[in-house]
Design a protein around this motif. Sequence first.
Motif, PDB file in Angstrom:
ATOM      1  N   TYR A 192       2.364   0.157   5.985  1.00 46.57           N
ATOM      2  CA  TYR A 192       1.412  -0.715   6.673  1.00 46.57           C
ATOM      3  C   TYR A 192       0.584  -1.450   5.631  1.00 46.57           C
ATOM      4  N   ASP A 193       0.283  -2.709   5.920  1.00 46.44           N
ATOM      5  CA  ASP A 193      -0.557  -3.502   5.017  1.00 46.44           C
ATOM      6  C   ASP A 193      -1.299  -4.545   5.831  1.00 46.44           C
ATOM      7  N   GLU A 194      -2.468  -4.928   5.352  1.00 42.94           N
ATOM      8  CA  GLU A 194      -3.246  -6.009   5.961  1.00 42.94           C
ATOM      9  C   GLU A 194      -3.379  -7.137   4.950  1.00 42.94           C
ATOM     10  N   ARG A 195      -3.315  -8.371   5.440  1.00 42.16           N
ATOM     11  CA  ARG A 195      -3.530  -9.536   4.592  1.00 42.16           C
ATOM     12  C   ARG A 195      -4.692 -10.351   5.155  1.00 42.16           C
ATOM     13  N   THR A 223       0.820  -1.205   0.000  1.00 38.92           N
ATOM     14  CA  THR A 223       0.000   0.000   0.000  1.00 38.92           C
ATOM     15  C   THR A 223       0.857   1.259   0.000  1.00 38.92           C
ATOM     16  N   THR A 279       5.356  -8.436  11.704  1.00 40.48           N
ATOM     17  CA  THR A 279       4.141  -9.094  11.255  1.00 40.48           C
ATOM     18  C   THR A 279       3.360  -9.542  12.481  1.00 40.48           C
ATOM     19  N   ASP A 280       2.152  -8.995  12.656  1.00 40.52           N
ATOM     20  CA  ASP A 280       1.285  -9.351  13.782  1.00 40.52           C
ATOM     21  C   ASP A 280       0.203 -10.304  13.313  1.00 40.52           C
ATOM     22  N   LYS A 311      -5.274 -13.548  10.396  1.00 43.05           N
ATOM     23  CA  LYS A 311      -5.164 -12.333   9.595  1.00 43.05           C
ATOM     24  C   LYS A 311      -3.850 -11.658   9.936  1.00 43.05           C
ATOM     25  N   GLN A 312      -3.156 -11.158   8.907  1.00 39.17           N
ATOM     26  CA  GLN A 312      -1.853 -10.534   9.117  1.00 39.17           C
ATOM     27  C   GLN A 312      -1.958  -9.011   9.068  1.00 39.17           C
ATOM     28  N   TYR A 313      -1.227  -8.378   9.987  1.00 40.18           N
ATOM     29  CA  TYR A 313      -1.040  -6.940   9.978  1.00 40.18           C
ATOM     30  C   TYR A 313       0.462  -6.712   9.849  1.00 40.18           C
ATOM     31  N   ARG A 314       0.854  -6.038   8.782  1.00 34.77           N
ATOM     32  CA  ARG A 314       2.275  -5.891   8.467  1.00 34.77           C
ATOM     33  C   ARG A 314       2.715  -4.433   8.596  1.00 34.77           C
ATOM     34  N   TYR A 315       3.848  -4.234   9.270  1.00 35.82           N
ATOM     35  CA  TYR A 315       4.391  -2.899   9.494  1.00 35.82           C
ATOM     36  C   TYR A 315       5.856  -2.874   9.052  1.00 35.82           C
TER      37      TYR A 315
END
Length: 198
Positions: A74-77, A44, A133-134, A92-96
């Motif tokens: 930041y991105d969400e998967r 993003t 990665t959360d 679900k992944q939250y990427r920073y």
Amino acid sequence: MKKFLVISAFLVLMLASSANSQSLTTVSYSMGLATGDLGDYASTFSGRGFTIDYRKMVQPNIGVGFYGGWNVFYDERPFDSYTVDNRTVTGKQYRYVNSAPMMVAADYYLKPGEDFNPYIGLGVGTIYTERATDMGIYRFTQDAWSFAFTPQVGFIYSVNRYAGISVSAKYNMGLAAGDFDTTQSYLSFNIGYVFMGN
């Protein structure tokens, strides 16, 4: 690499201290777009960042100094199964991504003394990159200090003899290092205020 950075910093300081001429300090709002492997991780467009540039004019059309900054991506998967560090985790992944370049830099100005002054430049130094990665209660991190370089192009528009507006594009490229086996790169688009002084 440490010797190269120390020698480069010393040369920049020597040139800057010996030149009795104008300096340019630019504080910019920075937007970023990750490319390559970093773009695959966080695709993003980011509006979270800033840069600080300082140049001492050693010639009317040449400025040397430093460049630093910070960009956050930041991105969400979607909910799925992912393999991270040889482990498969579902969720679900939250990427920073945090990226902080620190470089010695030089610019070549095409129309010194004019209100509209385009330039090209290059920075050489290091970039600290951290990926986090959360997934649920888990956080997986990767980081590295990488040797890096940043070509840039832009212009300064002088409002008066003490201030101006800067618009630039930089391509920040950190080479493979630490936890990353490929380059970590991104484009940044910067709009800033220029303080002009002696």
